[in-house]
Design an enzyme around this catalytic site. Structure first.
Site, PDB file in Angstrom:
ATOM      1  N   ARG A  57      -1.323   4.477  -0.887  1.00  0.00           N
ATOM      2  CA  ARG A  57      -2.261   4.374  -2.012  1.00  0.00           C
ATOM      3  C   ARG A  57      -2.973   5.699  -2.323  1.00  0.00           C
ATOM      4  NH1 ARG A  57      -6.205  -0.859  -2.000  1.00  0.00           N
ATOM      5  NH2 ARG A  57      -6.419  -1.121  -4.259  1.00  0.00           N
ATOM      6  N   PHE A 110       0.802  -1.221   0.000  1.00  0.00           N
ATOM      7  CA  PHE A 110       0.000   0.000   0.000  1.00  0.00           C
ATOM      8  C   PHE A 110       0.840   1.279   0.000  1.00  0.00           C
ATOM      9  CE2 PHE A 110      -2.496  -3.155   2.542  1.00  0.00           C
ATOM     10  CZ  PHE A 110      -3.384  -3.505   1.530  1.00  0.00           C
ATOM     11  N   GLU A 166      -4.653   2.568  -7.527  1.00  0.00           N
ATOM     12  CA  GLU A 166      -4.961   3.715  -6.676  1.00  0.00           C
ATOM     13  C   GLU A 166      -6.286   4.416  -6.969  1.00  0.00           C
ATOM     14  OE1 GLU A 166      -0.803   5.712  -5.488  1.00  0.00           O
ATOM     15  OE2 GLU A 166      -1.079   5.458  -7.637  1.00  0.00           O
ATOM     16  N   ARG A 196       1.348  15.847  -5.909  1.00  0.00           N
ATOM     17  CA  ARG A 196       0.177  15.121  -6.422  1.00  0.00           C
ATOM     18  C   ARG A 196      -1.107  15.629  -5.770  1.00  0.00           C
ATOM     19  NH1 ARG A 196      -1.089  10.379  -9.526  1.00  0.00           N
ATOM     20  NH2 ARG A 196       1.109  10.096 -10.036  1.00  0.00           N
ATOM     21  N   PHE A 244      -1.132   8.466  -2.926  1.00  0.00           N
ATOM     22  CA  PHE A 244       0.092   9.268  -2.944  1.00  0.00           C
ATOM     23  C   PHE A 244      -0.189  10.771  -2.913  1.00  0.00           C
ATOM     24  CE2 PHE A 244       4.246  10.612  -4.706  1.00  0.00           C
ATOM     25  CZ  PHE A 244       5.094   9.781  -4.008  1.00  0.00           C
ATOM     26  N   THR A 272       5.113  11.193 -11.127  1.00  0.00           N
ATOM     27  CA  THR A 272       5.345  12.601 -11.438  1.00  0.00           C
ATOM     28  C   THR A 272       6.838  12.905 -11.547  1.00  0.00           C
ATOM     29  OG1 THR A 272       5.113  13.088  -9.064  1.00  0.00           O
ATOM     30  CG2 THR A 272       3.180  13.424 -10.461  1.00  0.00           C
ATOM     31  N   GLU A 307       7.442   1.177  -0.051  1.00  0.00           N
ATOM     32  CA  GLU A 307       8.107   1.772  -1.212  1.00  0.00           C
ATOM     33  C   GLU A 307       9.484   2.294  -0.822  1.00  0.00           C
ATOM     34  OE1 GLU A 307       7.589   5.304  -4.551  1.00  0.00           O
ATOM     35  OE2 GLU A 307       5.844   4.646  -3.427  1.00  0.00           O
ATOM     36  N   ALA A 360       2.356   4.187  -7.838  1.00  0.00           N
ATOM     37  CA  ALA A 360       1.731   5.107  -8.797  1.00  0.00           C
ATOM     38  C   ALA A 360       0.790   4.397  -9.761  1.00  0.00           C
ATOM     39  CB  ALA A 360       2.797   5.886  -9.579  1.00  0.00           C
TER      40      ALA A 360
END
Length: 783
Positions: A356, A242, A725, A324, A358, A455, A246, A524
């Site tokens: 999730r 989730f 997402e 974002r 972001f 991004t 990362e 992402a």
């Protein structure tokens, strides 16, 4: 890897796209045969490591006494920052994410030392016996304090179009509002865990539960002061990620590697659930404010929005996360004039991280609050205001100057509106609320327009290694990671479709940095988009070789060759795929290929605050119906209708499962998942007993999910769209429906701000504000 279908086969072998193959690990998971890192058998001489965590939130270390810990039976060694051979920094982008604190403490439960012992229990007990004296300082724990002090982890960034303030002033109506948006614990079923093993050639082999194996490889190498090829990372499956794995899986892998480096033995590190809660970042809480100007119909002319991310002590991924949020503060709506500013607020808490969506959800909820507030101010139905302000041709430029080129939300809204009887249900709810003094119902339809791509431009790339063995069986490695979402199943379907062979012939195996290098994180929502295209590229390379070989060997024209149903067919006959591969092998044709894909057309000019950060948009519609109790503040989600756009679905069953899970997780974020810190900065909601994720009882009694019939206009793998997402933000409809129920108290003329999570306490507070507003209106009318 065995594959099962949930529906009947549709057509010959190779027609794998659009078929609901069961997740490749589902049977093993149900049977308890799916191995995770902590399930692996331990070597006789393997060791365990556990961190020593700070007990203050802000201050300095004065002294450390490790003697009581070293006296614990089975303890081998205790390592500090001074023992790190290389860099004491595990930052993903910007510096400041410290592996082991040396002198300064910046958040409660910050790792300071690493205890290595013969058993997990010994290591954990010894870690608690280390005595540390501190000089404490006053921590910054409140986001408003950070804003007032301009205490940032990264500089502010803003989007501009037109003259927002003047357009608001010139508008017929102006309103403003604010919203505190809570964070969220990832609560993956498998916690943070890594195993580091020295290799016979002097390298380091890492098994880790991580969404970003390459970053783990790079950071372990930097911490050990070694080249990247010194470290190999393998990741077969995660028990959930989730976003919480990362960047924040890397520190634990690095600590295990330090212990393995010095002891020469295999070392495992696994955090207990409470320490996992305390020491790892969450979804960023946000504090958002807005001003908006609009006309008598509710058409927006200008907005001035501030989104403030609660980042914690370091940058981690906060720059991109707040970006974002900025990019999604419009959601599905056109703002002719806009100023949208984002602040990255520094606080003395654990560094918050990817989750999730972001940052998208924290920005998108602002748009939905604005649209609801306009509707109640004007005495109109919120759905009418939403439809009026949608992007459409001629009103198609986002605040970051990306042109919208797909306008399907109007059709999607109308489909849900009709199939779910929105207007008759809304009228029935209003009639019910007039006669019900205690229970109030609410209904809300909210859209989602979510941009797909990292991004950060360079992350939009992926690789794959495809090998066909001489018996015709296929082995695939790719750069993505399987965390339960079904990525490996979809990759197998893509390869099966490309080669026109049965799924049973394809094995998609662990992600390894020595098989596919320089991978991007599985995040992402881009796992299938990127890695699927890379696998397809590899399959097509080999397929082209096979076609060229067949043309020469069988003396046939290229145009007559087809791959169909486990066979190669040409105008002189046919041959099975397995026989073709054996023949190609005998004739020395290369049967392996590296595939690669880089997303085209995307860029973002930060200085100009404009560009095309997203390759395309995914869309969704959710209609939620709730009941609230005015005496207790309890809420019940009674019915949900979802229509979601996944383009040409690769696997409908997996996609629907992702949509269902994402909605429930989004609903939990906004209603039950309440992160709380005490006055010392210690996380108080640090266990399942004090932190509530949605359970089966929170699932709506009626839960309808459909896929929208469409294809992606962008060139993606088999015209599919991302699904990880975007549906998370469909949960905003539940929060909006609760506000709708509260607005019934004021005859839908005013809805108080409803901070999230909308717990019973928050709902009762909002109910009280609505009742006081209504009383004042009545007194005004009587006066």
């Amino acid at each position: 890897m065995r594959h099962f279908e949930t529906d009947k086969p549709k057509g010959p072998a190779g027609n794998a796209i659009g078929r609901s193959f069961v997740h490749e690990s589902a049977i093993k998971q149900v049977a308890g045969k799916a191995f995770y890192i902590d399930d692996k058998a331990e070597d006789v001489n393997s060791l365990h490591a556990y961190p020593v965590l700070s007990t203050i939130s802000c201050g300095k270390i004065l002294s450390i006494d490790t003697k009581p810990a070293l006296a614990e039976a089975g303890v081998i060694a205790i390592y500090s920052a001074k023992d790190i051979p290389g860099k004491n920094d595990v930052s993903p982008v910007f510096t400041g994410d410290i592996l082991l604190a040396e002198e300064v403490i910046e958040f409660h439960s910050q790792p300071i030392l690493l205890v290595v012992a013969e058993s997990y229990q010994s290591a954990r007990i010894a870690a608690r016996k280390v005595k540390i004296e501190y000089e404490t300082s006053t921590p910054v724990l409140d986001i408003k304090e950070a804003i007032a002090k301009e205490h940032w982890v990264r500089p502010p960034h803003a989007l501009h179009r037109g003259d927002a303030q003047q357009s608001i002033i010139d508008s017929a109506h102006q309103i403003s509002g604010e919203l505190t948006v809570g964070g969220q614990e990832h609560f993956y079923l498998e916690g943070q865990v890594s195993i580091a093993s020295p290799t016979e050639d002097g390298g380091m082999f890492i098994e880790t539960s991580s969404q970003h194996p390459s970053e783990v490889q790079h950071l372990v190498a930097k911490v050990l002061n070694q080249p990247f090829n010194y470290v190999t990372v393998e990741m077969r499956r995660m028990g959930g990620g989730f976003g919480g794995k990362e960047t924040q899986a890397a520190p634990w892998a690095c600590l295990a590697a330090i212990a393995a480096y010095y002891t020469g033995k295999k070392v495992k590190i696994r955090l207990a659930r409470g320490d996992d809660f305390r020491s790892t970042g969450k979804r960023h809480p946000f504090y958002n404010t807005y001003q908006v100007g609009f006309d008598d119909d509710g058409l927006i002319s200008g907005v001035d929005i501030n989104v403030n991310g609660f980042c914690g002590y370091s940058a981690d991924l906060s720059d991109a996360i707040v970006d974002r949020a900025l990019f999604h503060a419009d959601n599905a709506y056109y703002y002719p004039n806009a100023h949208i500013n984002g602040n990255r607020c520094k606080t003395n808490t654990v560094s918050n991280t990817a989750f999730r969506g972001f940052g998208g959800p924290q920005g998108m909820i602002v748009a939905e609050q604005i649209l609801d507030d306009i509707a109640y101010y004007l005495g109109k139905d919120p759905l009418d205001i939403r439809k009026l302000n949608l992007y459409k041709p001629g009103r198609d430029l986002t605040p970051y100057k990306q042109k919208i080129d797909q306008f399907i939300l109007k059709d999607m809204i109308e489909q849900v509106e009709q199939e779910s009887d929105y207007w008759s249900r809304m009228q029935a709810i209003k009639d019910f609320n007039k006669t019900s003094p205690i229970i109030k119902k609410g209904l809300s339809l909210t859209p989602v327009k979510f941009g797909i791509s990292f991004t950060v431009q360079h992350l939009n790339q992926a690789g794959a290694l495809l090998v066909i063995y001489s018996d015709g069986s296929v082995h695939v490695n790719h750069g993505g990671t399987e965390m339960g979402q079904g990525l490996n199943t979809k990759i197998a379907q893509i390869v099966a479709q490309a080669l026109s062979i049965d799924m049973k012939h394809i094995l998609v195996n662990a992600t390894r940095t020595d098989k596919v290098p320089n991978t991007s994180p599985t995040a992402a929502s881009s796992g299938t988009d990127l890695n699927g295209m890379a696998a397809l590229n590899a399959a097509n390379i080999i397929k082209e070789r096979l076609i060229e070989f067949a043309c020469e060997h069988f003396e046939v024209n290229k145009d007559t060759i087809q791959f169909v149903d486990n066979q190669l067919i040409h105008d002189k006959g046919k041959i099975s795929f397995a026989e073709l591969i054996q023949l190609a092998y005998i004739n020395r044709i290369s049967l392996s290929a590296t595939g690669f894909y880089a997303t085209p057309e995307i860029y973002y000019d930060r200085e100009k605050a404009e560009g095309r950060p997203f390759f395309y948009y995914s869309h969704g519609i959710a209609l939620s119906e709730v009941e609230i109790d005015l005496l207790t503040g309890e809420n019940t989600l009674t019915r949900v209708d979802i229509l979601h756009d996944v383009g040409n679905s690769i696997n409908p069953a997996l996609d629907i499962g992702q949509i269902e899970g994402a909605f429930i997780q989004g609903m939990g974020w906004l209603t039950t998942e309440d992160l709380r810190w005490n006055e010392k900065g210690e996380l108080a909601s640090n266990a399942p007993a004090t932190y509530k994720i949605p359970a089966i009882g929170d699932t709506p009694a009626e839960f309808n999910v459909k896929l929208y019939d469409s294809q992606n206009p962008a060139t993606t793998v088999f015209k599919s769209k991302a699904v990880g997402e975007p549906p998370f933000m469909l949960g905003i409809s539940a929060w909006s429906a609760i506000r709708n129920a509260i607005a019934s108290i004021t005859d839908y003329k005013y809805a108080p701000s409803l901070n999230t999570p909308a717990t019973a306490e928050c709902i009762l507070n909002a109910v009280q504000v609505a009742q006081q507003w209504q009383q004042k209106q009545q007194q005004k009318n009587q006066g």
